[in-house]
Motif scaffolding. Sequence first.
Motif, PDB file in Angstrom:
ATOM      1  N   ASN A 238      55.521  16.594  39.400  1.00  0.00           N
ATOM      2  CA  ASN A 238      54.191  16.789  38.831  1.00  0.00           C
ATOM      3  C   ASN A 238      53.131  16.958  39.922  1.00  0.00           C
ATOM      4  OD1 ASN A 238      54.567  16.519  35.863  1.00  0.00           O
ATOM      5  ND2 ASN A 238      55.394  14.530  36.441  1.00  0.00           N
ATOM      6  N   SER A 239      53.579  17.125  41.157  1.00  0.00           N
ATOM      7  CA  SER A 239      52.650  17.206  42.286  1.00  0.00           C
ATOM      8  C   SER A 239      52.335  18.657  42.657  1.00  0.00           C
ATOM      9  CB  SER A 239      53.256  16.497  43.505  1.00  0.00           C
ATOM     10  OG  SER A 239      54.375  17.233  43.995  1.00  0.00           O
ATOM     11  N   ARG A 240      51.295  18.825  43.457  1.00  0.00           N
ATOM     12  CA  ARG A 240      50.927  20.153  43.938  1.00  0.00           C
ATOM     13  C   ARG A 240      51.998  20.717  44.864  1.00  0.00           C
ATOM     14  NH1 ARG A 240      44.941  21.311  46.085  1.00  0.00           N
ATOM     15  NH2 ARG A 240      44.637  20.809  43.872  1.00  0.00           N
ATOM     16  N   ALA A 241      52.609  19.838  45.660  1.00  0.00           N
ATOM     17  CA  ALA A 241      53.657  20.293  46.587  1.00  0.00           C
ATOM     18  C   ALA A 241      54.810  20.937  45.832  1.00  0.00           C
ATOM     19  CB  ALA A 241      54.161  19.096  47.411  1.00  0.00           C
ATOM     20  N   PHE A 242      55.160  20.375  44.655  1.00  0.00           N
ATOM     21  CA  PHE A 242      56.236  20.955  43.846  1.00  0.00           C
ATOM     22  C   PHE A 242      55.812  22.306  43.288  1.00  0.00           C
ATOM     23  CE2 PHE A 242      58.397  21.507  39.731  1.00  0.00           C
ATOM     24  CZ  PHE A 242      59.724  21.470  40.154  1.00  0.00           C
ATOM     25  N   LYS A 243      54.590  22.394  42.820  1.00  0.00           N
ATOM     26  CA  LYS A 243      54.096  23.655  42.253  1.00  0.00           C
ATOM     27  C   LYS A 243      54.061  24.759  43.315  1.00  0.00           C
ATOM     28  CE  LYS A 243      51.252  21.659  38.554  1.00  0.00           C
ATOM     29  NZ  LYS A 243      51.664  20.259  38.721  1.00  0.00           N
TER      30      LYS A 243
ATOM     31  N   ILE B 268      62.567  12.138  52.025  1.00  0.00           N
ATOM     32  CA  ILE B 268      62.035  12.986  50.951  1.00  0.00           C
ATOM     33  C   ILE B 268      60.672  13.555  51.349  1.00  0.00           C
ATOM     34  CG2 ILE B 268      61.185  12.985  48.573  1.00  0.00           C
ATOM     35  CD1 ILE B 268      63.405  10.843  48.007  1.00  0.00           C
ATOM     36  N   ASN B 269      59.826  12.734  51.976  1.00  0.00           N
ATOM     37  CA  ASN B 269      58.521  13.236  52.453  1.00  0.00           C
ATOM     38  C   ASN B 269      58.706  14.347  53.477  1.00  0.00           C
ATOM     39  OD1 ASN B 269      56.975  11.534  50.861  1.00  0.00           O
ATOM     40  ND2 ASN B 269      56.966   9.885  52.372  1.00  0.00           N
ATOM     41  N   SER B 270      59.707  14.189  54.332  1.00  0.00           N
ATOM     42  CA  SER B 270      59.998  15.216  55.330  1.00  0.00           C
ATOM     43  C   SER B 270      60.477  16.512  54.658  1.00  0.00           C
ATOM     44  CB  SER B 270      61.061  14.706  56.306  1.00  0.00           C
ATOM     45  OG  SER B 270      61.425  15.706  57.223  1.00  0.00           O
ATOM     46  N   LEU B 271      61.324  16.368  53.634  1.00  0.00           N
ATOM     47  CA  LEU B 271      61.803  17.537  52.886  1.00  0.00           C
ATOM     48  C   LEU B 271      60.647  18.313  52.278  1.00  0.00           C
ATOM     49  CD1 LEU B 271      64.862  16.156  50.855  1.00  0.00           C
ATOM     50  CD2 LEU B 271      64.937  17.792  52.733  1.00  0.00           C
ATOM     51  N   MET B 272      59.715  17.583  51.682  1.00  0.00           N
ATOM     52  CA  MET B 272      58.585  18.225  51.019  1.00  0.00           C
ATOM     53  C   MET B 272      57.688  18.935  52.028  1.00  0.00           C
ATOM     54  SD  MET B 272      59.208  17.735  47.873  1.00  0.00           S
ATOM     55  CE  MET B 272      57.692  18.355  47.153  1.00  0.00           C
ATOM     56  N   SER B 273      57.452  18.292  53.163  1.00  0.00           N
ATOM     57  CA  SER B 273      56.572  18.906  54.162  1.00  0.00           C
ATOM     58  C   SER B 273      57.215  20.151  54.777  1.00  0.00           C
ATOM     59  CB  SER B 273      56.222  17.896  55.262  1.00  0.00           C
ATOM     60  OG  SER B 273      57.381  17.513  55.973  1.00  0.00           O
ATOM     61  N   GLU B 274      58.549  20.150  54.873  1.00  0.00           N
ATOM     62  CA  GLU B 274      59.261  21.296  55.433  1.00  0.00           C
ATOM     63  C   GLU B 274      59.684  22.304  54.360  1.00  0.00           C
ATOM     64  OE1 GLU B 274      62.545  19.786  57.662  1.00  0.00           O
ATOM     65  OE2 GLU B 274      61.296  18.357  58.776  1.00  0.00           O
TER      66      GLU B 274
ATOM     67  N   LYS C 115      61.880   7.620  39.856  1.00  0.00           N
ATOM     68  CA  LYS C 115      60.430   7.414  39.917  1.00  0.00           C
ATOM     69  C   LYS C 115      59.802   8.298  40.996  1.00  0.00           C
ATOM     70  CE  LYS C 115      57.027   3.688  40.511  1.00  0.00           C
ATOM     71  NZ  LYS C 115      56.856   2.224  40.687  1.00  0.00           N
ATOM     72  N   ILE C 116      60.446   8.346  42.166  1.00  0.00           N
ATOM     73  CA  ILE C 116      59.928   9.164  43.276  1.00  0.00           C
ATOM     74  C   ILE C 116      59.909  10.643  42.894  1.00  0.00           C
ATOM     75  CG2 ILE C 116      60.418   9.982  45.614  1.00  0.00           C
ATOM     76  CD1 ILE C 116      61.624   7.167  46.153  1.00  0.00           C
ATOM     77  N   PHE C 117      61.055  11.143  42.413  1.00  0.00           N
ATOM     78  CA  PHE C 117      61.135  12.577  42.097  1.00  0.00           C
ATOM     79  C   PHE C 117      60.359  12.916  40.829  1.00  0.00           C
ATOM     80  CE2 PHE C 117      64.751  12.554  45.061  1.00  0.00           C
ATOM     81  CZ  PHE C 117      64.446  13.694  45.786  1.00  0.00           C
ATOM     82  N   GLY C 118      60.243  11.944  39.912  1.00  0.00           N
ATOM     83  CA  GLY C 118      59.438  12.175  38.709  1.00  0.00           C
ATOM     84  C   GLY C 118      57.980  12.427  39.049  1.00  0.00           C
TER      85      GLY C 118
END
Length: 310
Positions: free
Chosen positions: A114-119, A37-43, A107-110
Amino acid sequence: MNKTKLRRKLVTFVSNSPPFFYNIVNSLVLNFDNRKINSLMSEQKIPVLIYQQGRVASTSVYESLKNSFPHIPIYHLHTLSAERADEELRKLKGNNERSFHYLHLGKIFGKLINSRAFKNKKEPWKVITIFRDPIEILMSLYILHLEKNEEKIISAYGSLSEQNSLKYIKEKMEADDPRNWEIVTWFDSVFKKEIGVDIFAKKFDPVKGYQIIKNDNFEVLIMKFEELSKAYKYGVSELLGLPVDRLDIEYTNLHNNKSAADLQRYIRSELRFNEKFLDQIFDSKVYKHFYSSQQLTHLKSKWLEKTNEC
């Protein structure tokens, strides 16, 4: 044995294993999930979230997609609230029960939504959710957990039998105003609250059986359980751009109690309700949204208890 069947056997085995073993395996899988999931967000890749209430064939949707398209980042969960997931996990830990994987993912995706990466994401995340007749959901939940209530059935009716188990479920379901059940209000009280998508904002075609709703954050495919085979094939194809000829759903039930199969069949065939109860629940927004008036008439006929006529 091919990889798909082997994977399904392993998942079923772990899902039904004792809490201690389940939680050890779960912690190992979560370490892998966290890294992925961390890799998905960074990419800035787009995950596919199978997100809905339980007992709606969501496992079948997840397993079918996962087996046919293993390269797609697909996650199966029942909440997108970190607080809600945390609360449930604390209860399970306190009772020495399984800390369900879907709660940890919730919990992870919740936290992520709400994170900056999602925004800052480039495209809306993909969400697949399913509507099923709430009567069917609650009946299925009672049947699934019937063994835990055996003492209550004996205490209330004097013995444990098919007829008394049926009486127990019927009385429990008719005891409250069904319009207030969480499974009836879930799309407003939970789904909309957690991801901000109002599935009632657009008229739903009860014959087509699926709909896609999109906002800045999420692109949501909502499928109707009664039309699931068709809705899965064409709805998922439209949502994810996948070939229709590779989208056949394979039904899977990881938590079916095979030892109580005869009792389950009996309850499903015999459970009926009084007219007042049915009029109340069919008057709710969720039924009127997903069913036509003709379909509601058919449902009422299906669930209405038969009266003895002289």
